[in-house]
Design a protein around this motif. Sequence first.
Motif, PDB file in Angstrom:
ATOM      1  N   GLY A  26       0.808  -1.208   0.000  1.00 43.17           N
ATOM      2  CA  GLY A  26       0.000   0.000   0.000  1.00 43.17           C
ATOM      3  C   GLY A  26       0.843   1.259   0.000  1.00 43.17           C
ATOM      4  N   THR A  27       1.927   1.249   0.802  1.00 43.34           N
ATOM      5  CA  THR A  27       2.824   2.403   0.863  1.00 43.34           C
ATOM      6  C   THR A  27       3.502   2.634  -0.471  1.00 43.34           C
ATOM      7  OG1 THR A  27       3.244   2.062   3.222  1.00 43.34           O
ATOM      8  CG2 THR A  27       4.869   3.364   1.997  1.00 43.34           C
ATOM      9  N   ARG A  28       3.938   1.529  -1.107  1.00 43.69           N
ATOM     10  CA  ARG A  28       4.625   1.666  -2.388  1.00 43.69           C
ATOM     11  C   ARG A  28       3.674   2.182  -3.465  1.00 43.69           C
ATOM     12  NH1 ARG A  28       8.209  -2.906  -5.493  1.00 43.69           N
ATOM     13  NH2 ARG A  28       6.204  -3.829  -6.067  1.00 43.69           N
ATOM     14  N   ALA A  29       2.444   1.711  -3.457  1.00 37.74           N
ATOM     15  CA  ALA A  29       1.466   2.194  -4.434  1.00 37.74           C
ATOM     16  C   ALA A  29       1.227   3.694  -4.250  1.00 37.74           C
ATOM     17  CB  ALA A  29       0.159   1.423  -4.288  1.00 37.74           C
ATOM     18  N   ARG A  30       1.159   4.130  -2.989  1.00 40.18           N
ATOM     19  CA  ARG A  30       0.934   5.552  -2.749  1.00 40.18           C
ATOM     20  C   ARG A  30       2.162   6.374  -3.126  1.00 40.18           C
ATOM     21  NH1 ARG A  30      -3.255   8.076  -1.048  1.00 40.18           N
ATOM     22  NH2 ARG A  30      -4.312   6.133  -0.474  1.00 40.18           N
ATOM     23  N   ASP A  31       3.360   5.828  -2.886  1.00 39.84           N
ATOM     24  CA  ASP A  31       4.580   6.517  -3.330  1.00 39.84           C
ATOM     25  C   ASP A  31       4.575   6.675  -4.843  1.00 39.84           C
ATOM     26  OD1 ASP A  31       5.593   6.862  -0.797  1.00 39.84           O
ATOM     27  OD2 ASP A  31       6.941   5.128  -0.875  1.00 39.84           O
ATOM     28  N   TRP A  32       4.127   5.627  -5.546  1.00 38.68           N
ATOM     29  CA  TRP A  32       4.029   5.708  -7.007  1.00 38.68           C
ATOM     30  C   TRP A  32       3.065   6.815  -7.407  1.00 38.68           C
ATOM     31  CZ3 TRP A  32       6.071   4.343 -11.518  1.00 38.68           C
ATOM     32  CH2 TRP A  32       5.286   4.458 -12.662  1.00 38.68           C
ATOM     33  N   ALA A  33       1.907   6.844  -6.767  1.00 36.33           N
ATOM     34  CA  ALA A  33       0.873   7.810  -7.131  1.00 36.33           C
ATOM     35  C   ALA A  33       1.277   9.235  -6.784  1.00 36.33           C
ATOM     36  CB  ALA A  33      -0.439   7.454  -6.423  1.00 36.33           C
ATOM     37  N   GLY A 144      12.483  -1.371 -21.148  1.00 36.58           N
ATOM     38  CA  GLY A 144      13.898  -1.066 -21.324  1.00 36.58           C
ATOM     39  C   GLY A 144      14.622  -0.760 -20.038  1.00 36.58           C
ATOM     40  N   SER A 145      13.931  -0.812 -18.890  1.00 40.30           N
ATOM     41  CA  SER A 145      14.609  -0.541 -17.621  1.00 40.30           C
ATOM     42  C   SER A 145      15.221  -1.803 -17.036  1.00 40.30           C
ATOM     43  CB  SER A 145      13.638   0.085 -16.612  1.00 40.30           C
ATOM     44  OG  SER A 145      12.551  -0.777 -16.365  1.00 40.30           O
ATOM     45  N   VAL A 146      14.602  -2.949 -17.303  1.00 40.11           N
ATOM     46  CA  VAL A 146      15.083  -4.239 -16.813  1.00 40.11           C
ATOM     47  C   VAL A 146      14.977  -5.246 -17.948  1.00 40.11           C
ATOM     48  CG1 VAL A 146      14.667  -6.118 -15.180  1.00 40.11           C
ATOM     49  CG2 VAL A 146      14.381  -3.761 -14.433  1.00 40.11           C
ATOM     50  N   ALA A 147      15.957  -6.113 -18.077  1.00 44.95           N
ATOM     51  CA  ALA A 147      15.929  -7.130 -19.122  1.00 44.95           C
ATOM     52  C   ALA A 147      14.662  -7.962 -19.018  1.00 44.95           C
ATOM     53  CB  ALA A 147      17.160  -8.022 -19.012  1.00 44.95           C
ATOM     54  N   GLY A 148      13.977  -8.124 -20.145  1.00 46.34           N
ATOM     55  CA  GLY A 148      12.779  -8.952 -20.170  1.00 46.34           C
ATOM     56  C   GLY A 148      11.522  -8.274 -19.693  1.00 46.34           C
ATOM     57  N   GLY A 185      22.115   5.732 -14.740  1.00 45.58           N
ATOM     58  CA  GLY A 185      23.112   5.325 -13.760  1.00 45.58           C
ATOM     59  C   GLY A 185      22.500   4.826 -12.466  1.00 45.58           C
ATOM     60  N   VAL A 186      21.361   5.400 -12.088  1.00 37.97           N
ATOM     61  CA  VAL A 186      20.670   4.963 -10.872  1.00 37.97           C
ATOM     62  C   VAL A 186      20.018   3.605 -11.102  1.00 37.97           C
ATOM     63  CG1 VAL A 186      18.954   5.578  -9.135  1.00 37.97           C
ATOM     64  CG2 VAL A 186      20.249   7.381 -10.284  1.00 37.97           C
ATOM     65  N   LEU A 187      19.431   3.415 -12.270  1.00 40.71           N
ATOM     66  CA  LEU A 187      18.779   2.143 -12.578  1.00 40.71           C
ATOM     67  C   LEU A 187      19.771   0.988 -12.624  1.00 40.71           C
ATOM     68  CD1 LEU A 187      16.314   3.280 -15.390  1.00 40.71           C
ATOM     69  CD2 LEU A 187      15.788   2.880 -12.985  1.00 40.71           C
ATOM     70  N   ARG A 188      21.025   1.294 -12.923  1.00 39.99           N
ATOM     71  CA  ARG A 188      22.040   0.243 -12.994  1.00 39.99           C
ATOM     72  C   ARG A 188      22.311  -0.387 -11.635  1.00 39.99           C
ATOM     73  NH1 ARG A 188      24.732  -0.274 -17.759  1.00 39.99           N
ATOM     74  NH2 ARG A 188      24.338   1.341 -19.311  1.00 39.99           N
ATOM     75  N   VAL A 189      21.912   0.291 -10.572  1.00 43.06           N
ATOM     76  CA  VAL A 189      22.049  -0.278  -9.230  1.00 43.06           C
ATOM     77  C   VAL A 189      21.297  -1.612  -9.152  1.00 43.06           C
ATOM     78  CG1 VAL A 189      21.383   0.023  -6.802  1.00 43.06           C
ATOM     79  CG2 VAL A 189      22.414   1.926  -8.062  1.00 43.06           C
ATOM     80  N   ALA A 190      20.154  -1.670  -9.810  1.00 40.22           N
ATOM     81  CA  ALA A 190      19.333  -2.887  -9.774  1.00 40.22           C
ATOM     82  C   ALA A 190      20.101  -4.090 -10.301  1.00 40.22           C
ATOM     83  CB  ALA A 190      18.058  -2.677 -10.588  1.00 40.22           C
ATOM     84  N   THR A 246       8.767   1.984  -8.454  1.00 41.71           N
ATOM     85  CA  THR A 246       8.647   1.527  -9.839  1.00 41.71           C
ATOM     86  C   THR A 246       8.692   0.015  -9.956  1.00 41.71           C
ATOM     87  OG1 THR A 246      11.033   1.603 -10.241  1.00 41.71           O
ATOM     88  CG2 THR A 246       9.792   3.630 -10.642  1.00 41.71           C
ATOM     89  N   GLY A 247       9.278  -0.661  -8.963  1.00 47.86           N
ATOM     90  CA  GLY A 247       9.431  -2.107  -9.038  1.00 47.86           C
ATOM     91  C   GLY A 247      10.714  -2.552  -9.708  1.00 47.86           C
ATOM     92  N   VAL A 248      11.474  -1.622 -10.284  1.00 50.05           N
ATOM     93  CA  VAL A 248      12.712  -1.973 -10.979  1.00 50.05           C
ATOM     94  C   VAL A 248      13.730  -2.608 -10.032  1.00 50.05           C
ATOM     95  CG1 VAL A 248      14.722  -0.983 -12.170  1.00 50.05           C
ATOM     96  CG2 VAL A 248      12.416  -0.224 -12.767  1.00 50.05           C
TER      97      VAL A 248
END
Length: 293
Positions: A26-33, A144-148, A185-190, A246-248
């Motif tokens: 719920g918290t993550r959904a609200r952060d997204w919104a 394009g943020s995560v393979a697949g 560069g931040v997304l590459r952390v994943a 974002t779930g990334v």
Amino acid sequence: MTRTLGGHHQRLAHAGMTAAVSADAGTRARDWAEIQERMLVPLYEAVYERLEVRSGTRVLGLGCGSGLALLLAAARGARVTGVDSDRERLALARERLRADPARSGRAGRAADTGTLLPVDRMADATPGPGRSPYDLITAFQPIGSVAGDAKGLGPALDEAIPLAGRGTPVVLAGWGPPERCATDGVLRVAGRLSDRPRKGARRPGHRDDLEEVAARAGLKPDGSGRVACPFGYADQESAVRGLLSTGVFDGAIRTTNRRLVEKEIGEALHPHLRRDGTVWMPNVFRYLIARTP
């Protein structure tokens, strides 16, 4: 007795864990919104303007999230239907559409607030008797943020395309070239924190990714565009929360732990911190317009 108490404590622990997961979702959904979803408003508006979304346009949004793109379409007079796999985000989308004053009837009577469905009920999005097919299908969640990350889009398109008329525009979105996306560069952390890079690593979008998705769905490309969508946050904490929503980074969290991932994201954000404490990352996103057969 020990066994009974042990089972009782296990049930309590499981209930507590379930509640914690639910609260976190719920918290993550609200952060997204509240933080992240608005970053793509320039993309939504550019597409709606180009395709002349207006009163009477029937829009089907795949991966509609918490409904901001649907709300913008509704503000133009469109009749909207949204589908998403995240029920927490769908609940927020319902709140948004019901609270929109532009969709209220006379004397405060609620008007049609659109249809919002979990992805496993896509069949319910079928236009009813006397209703025309959809005029526009959107899939604004960028690939394009995560393979697949485009794999789940194919089945959704397969179900959605028959609900539209012949020649209906279908809009797909993706990240632009890494050199044009400061967030890269931040997304590459994943990927760096994942021990399964082939499944969860950051993979820069290829030039023809969107065209490949369209081709597999039997769609015919009919134009494309690029839109600047800078990611701006009030502070570093908001940036971390928004990016996590974002779930990334889910794979990295499963592999390591949330605290480490938050730390690594924070460090990756340092080059983008401004003197006033805000975070600013210019990005370019690409969209493809393809037509149904």
